[in-house]
Write a protein that holds these residues in place. Structure first.
Motif, PDB file in Angstrom:
ATOM      1  N   GLU A  94       0.839  -1.200   0.000  1.00 39.55           N
ATOM      2  CA  GLU A  94       0.000   0.000   0.000  1.00 39.55           C
ATOM      3  C   GLU A  94       0.869   1.243   0.000  1.00 39.55           C
ATOM      4  O   GLU A  94       1.716   1.428   0.874  1.00 39.55           O
ATOM      5  N   LEU A  95       0.642   2.095  -0.981  1.00 45.22           N
ATOM      6  CA  LEU A  95       1.417   3.319  -1.166  1.00 45.22           C
ATOM      7  C   LEU A  95       0.869   4.468  -0.325  1.00 45.22           C
ATOM      8  O   LEU A  95      -0.340   4.586  -0.117  1.00 45.22           O
ATOM      9  N   SER A  96       1.779   5.328   0.115  1.00 42.03           N
ATOM     10  CA  SER A  96       1.412   6.563   0.791  1.00 42.03           C
ATOM     11  C   SER A  96       2.456   7.607   0.444  1.00 42.03           C
ATOM     12  O   SER A  96       3.621   7.274   0.213  1.00 42.03           O
ATOM     13  N   TRP A  97       2.044   8.851   0.399  1.00 47.52           N
ATOM     14  CA  TRP A  97       2.990   9.911   0.029  1.00 47.52           C
ATOM     15  C   TRP A  97       2.528  11.244   0.595  1.00 47.52           C
ATOM     16  O   TRP A  97       1.365  11.441   0.941  1.00 47.52           O
ATOM     17  N   LEU A  98       3.460  12.167   0.687  1.00 48.69           N
ATOM     18  CA  LEU A  98       3.146  13.537   1.081  1.00 48.69           C
ATOM     19  C   LEU A  98       4.239  14.463   0.555  1.00 48.69           C
ATOM     20  O   LEU A  98       5.381  14.053   0.358  1.00 48.69           O
ATOM     21  N   LEU A  99       3.846  15.688   0.296  1.00 40.68           N
ATOM     22  CA  LEU A  99       4.792  16.736  -0.072  1.00 40.68           C
ATOM     23  C   LEU A  99       4.716  17.843   0.963  1.00 40.68           C
ATOM     24  O   LEU A  99       3.639  18.179   1.462  1.00 40.68           O
ATOM     25  N   PHE A 100       5.857  18.409   1.278  1.00 38.53           N
ATOM     26  CA  PHE A 100       5.926  19.436   2.304  1.00 38.53           C
ATOM     27  C   PHE A 100       5.383  20.770   1.807  1.00 38.53           C
ATOM     28  O   PHE A 100       5.194  20.987   0.609  1.00 38.53           O
ATOM     29  N   GLN A 101       5.141  21.634   2.757  1.00 39.26           N
ATOM     30  CA  GLN A 101       4.615  22.967   2.474  1.00 39.26           C
ATOM     31  C   GLN A 101       5.480  23.671   1.430  1.00 39.26           C
ATOM     32  O   GLN A 101       6.708  23.686   1.514  1.00 39.26           O
ATOM     33  N   GLY A 102       4.828  24.240   0.410  1.00 40.18           N
ATOM     34  CA  GLY A 102       5.536  24.983  -0.630  1.00 40.18           C
ATOM     35  C   GLY A 102       6.057  24.135  -1.775  1.00 40.18           C
ATOM     36  O   GLY A 102       6.613  24.667  -2.734  1.00 40.18           O
ATOM     37  N   GLN A 103       5.867  22.802  -1.707  1.00 37.05           N
ATOM     38  CA  GLN A 103       6.409  21.928  -2.743  1.00 37.05           C
ATOM     39  C   GLN A 103       5.321  21.231  -3.569  1.00 37.05           C
ATOM     40  O   GLN A 103       5.642  20.437  -4.443  1.00 37.05           O
ATOM     41  N   ARG A 104       4.064  21.553  -3.329  1.00 32.92           N
ATOM     42  CA  ARG A 104       2.980  20.860  -4.013  1.00 32.92           C
ATOM     43  C   ARG A 104       2.662  21.510  -5.356  1.00 32.92           C
ATOM     44  O   ARG A 104       2.966  22.666  -5.585  1.00 32.92           O
ATOM     45  N   GLY A 105       2.014  20.715  -6.210  1.00 28.16           N
ATOM     46  CA  GLY A 105       1.582  21.234  -7.496  1.00 28.16           C
ATOM     47  C   GLY A 105       2.681  21.355  -8.534  1.00 28.16           C
ATOM     48  O   GLY A 105       2.505  22.015  -9.555  1.00 28.16           O
ATOM     49  N   ARG A 106       3.802  20.684  -8.325  1.00 24.74           N
ATOM     50  CA  ARG A 106       4.928  20.786  -9.261  1.00 24.74           C
ATOM     51  C   ARG A 106       5.276  19.431  -9.885  1.00 24.74           C
ATOM     52  O   ARG A 106       6.288  19.304 -10.566  1.00 24.74           O
ATOM     53  N   GLY A 107       4.445  18.435  -9.643  1.00 23.40           N
ATOM     54  CA  GLY A 107       4.649  17.129 -10.258  1.00 23.40           C
ATOM     55  C   GLY A 107       5.606  16.218  -9.529  1.00 23.40           C
ATOM     56  O   GLY A 107       5.877  15.095  -9.991  1.00 23.40           O
ATOM     57  N   PHE A 108       6.136  16.646  -8.378  1.00 25.32           N
ATOM     58  CA  PHE A 108       7.111  15.830  -7.655  1.00 25.32           C
ATOM     59  C   PHE A 108       6.489  14.542  -7.114  1.00 25.32           C
ATOM     60  O   PHE A 108       7.101  13.471  -7.156  1.00 25.32           O
ATOM     61  N   ALA A 109       5.264  14.642  -6.597  1.00 24.91           N
ATOM     62  CA  ALA A 109       4.614  13.464  -6.010  1.00 24.91           C
ATOM     63  C   ALA A 109       4.353  12.405  -7.073  1.00 24.91           C
ATOM     64  O   ALA A 109       4.566  11.212  -6.844  1.00 24.91           O
ATOM     65  N   THR A 110       3.884  12.817  -8.250  1.00 23.96           N
ATOM     66  CA  THR A 110       3.618  11.862  -9.327  1.00 23.96           C
ATOM     67  C   THR A 110       4.872  11.097  -9.705  1.00 23.96           C
ATOM     68  O   THR A 110       4.860   9.871  -9.854  1.00 23.96           O
ATOM     69  N   ARG A 111       5.975  11.806  -9.844  1.00 27.90           N
ATOM     70  CA  ARG A 111       7.238  11.155 -10.194  1.00 27.90           C
ATOM     71  C   ARG A 111       7.681  10.190  -9.093  1.00 27.90           C
ATOM     72  O   ARG A 111       8.148   9.081  -9.366  1.00 27.90           O
TER      73      ARG A 111
END
Length: 346
Positions: A94-111
């Motif tokens: 089971e996958l889980s992920w998070l991006l820190f404040q100021g780093q969202r919406g830039r495609g990092f999580a998808t990669r």
């Protein structure tokens, strides 16, 4: 079994690497109310002590049996988030992920999620986890994470409902289940992209009905077992089935009559109602027949009480208002020779 050393993974933009205790301060600073909301912990719930404990736990889990695999996510030389995979069943993670404040919406999580899924589904002898399935559970309102999951190649499989007191959380909750299998085509192939879109694009229920009249101008109606009002003969179109052929199948199954469906006379959109999602009802021309065709009728007792040719006055009396409107609109379309479109019969 010897567990291989945790690798560093990169796609040239995002890098997944092993967590270190030197990351603690930056990780704690990156947590905010958005992360706290979706993970269900207090805004100030991530402390240096707890973060250090989590890193030590990840190291131990990886070294022992890789039951939990966690990576720090780096981009542009910064720690931008976290991605992890926990073994749920044999060969399933089971996958889980998070991006820190100021780093969202830039495609990092998808990669990051895509790389971890690739690693999990790679063969064990190649250093991967050798899983056959990776999945994610995402709250229906978490649109950002749903986009990440689908863009990472996870297909939407459905909604899992959890009753209060019987799930991972105390309150009633629902999760969208998304997954990728080792047998799925590579994401670079058109088939994979189409299947991915097909898994989450909206789908509407289709209903096929037949407008059958007798020589006196009456309309064939069925009295249904599962509701009080009467309706045109027909039913739900099965997956992969032609709506026109579905009508003929339903008439044969429910009334033991063979009546060919002619052209489409009416498309009627049905709004959500009484626990049903919205649907599209397609009414086909069943032609004009002698009333004696009902002599050969054999009703399917589980769904049909009886069927009769009815006058328009009887239609108004026996049918729900939206069904009566649909029948009038279908008759008008037959008379004009021009297929009609209505919404709830209007």
């Amino acid at each position: 079994m010897t567990v291989p050393e945790q690798p560093t993974l990169t796609d040239g933009v995002v890098t997944l690497r092993r967590w270190t205790l030197e990351d603690v301060e930056e990780a704690v600073a990156g947590h905010d109310e958005v992360i706290a909301h979706w993970f269900g912990w207090p805004v100030d719930g991530v402390t240096p002590e707890r973060m250090s404990q989590a890193i030590e736990r990840w190291h131990t889990a990886y070294a022992e049996d890789r039951s939990e695999v966690a990576f720090a996510v780096e981009a542009e030389g910064k720690l931008v988030g976290s991605v992890d995979l926990r073994r749920r069943d044999d060969g399933v993670g089971e996958l889980s992920w998070l991006l820190f404040q100021g780093q969202r919406g830039r495609g990092f999580a998808t990669r990051a999620v895509r790389m971890l899924a690739d690693f999990a589904l790679s063969e064990d002898r190649q250093g991967g986890l050798g899983y056959w399935r990776v999945e994610a559970k995402v709250e229906p309102d978490n649109q950002a994470s749903l986009r990440v999951a689908t863009r990472s190649g996870l297909r939407r499989e459905g909604l899992r409902r959890i009753e209060q007191g019987h799930g991972d959380r105390d309150e009633t909750a629902s999760y969208v289940v998304l997954a990728r299998l080792v047998s799925d085509p590579p994401l670079s192939e058109p088939e994979s992209f189409r299947s991915l879109l097909n898994s989450f694009l909206p789908r509407k229920r289709a209903i096929g009905q037949l407008l059958v009249r007798d020589t006196a101008g009456r309309v064939l109606l069925c009295q249904l077992t599962y509701k009080r009002d009467w309706d045109l003969p027909g039913g739900v179109v099965e997956v992969g089935e032609s709506p026109r052929l579905a009508v003929g199948r339903e008439i044969e199954e429910e009334l033991a009559l063979e009546i060919d469906a002619g052209g489409l006379v009416l498309t009627d959109w049905l709004p959500p109602w009484g626990g049903w999602d919205d649907a599209v009802c397609l009414v086909f021309d069943g032609g004009v027949h002698d009333a004696s065709i009902l002599d050969a009728m054999v009703t399917q007792p589980r769904e049909i009480r009886t069927a009769e040719f009815c006058t328009l006055d009887q239609v108004e009396e026996r049918c729900a208002d939206f069904t009566a409107r649909r029948i009038r609109a279908a008759l008008a379309a037959v008379e004009s020779g021009v297929p009609g479109y209505t919404e709830s019969g209007r």
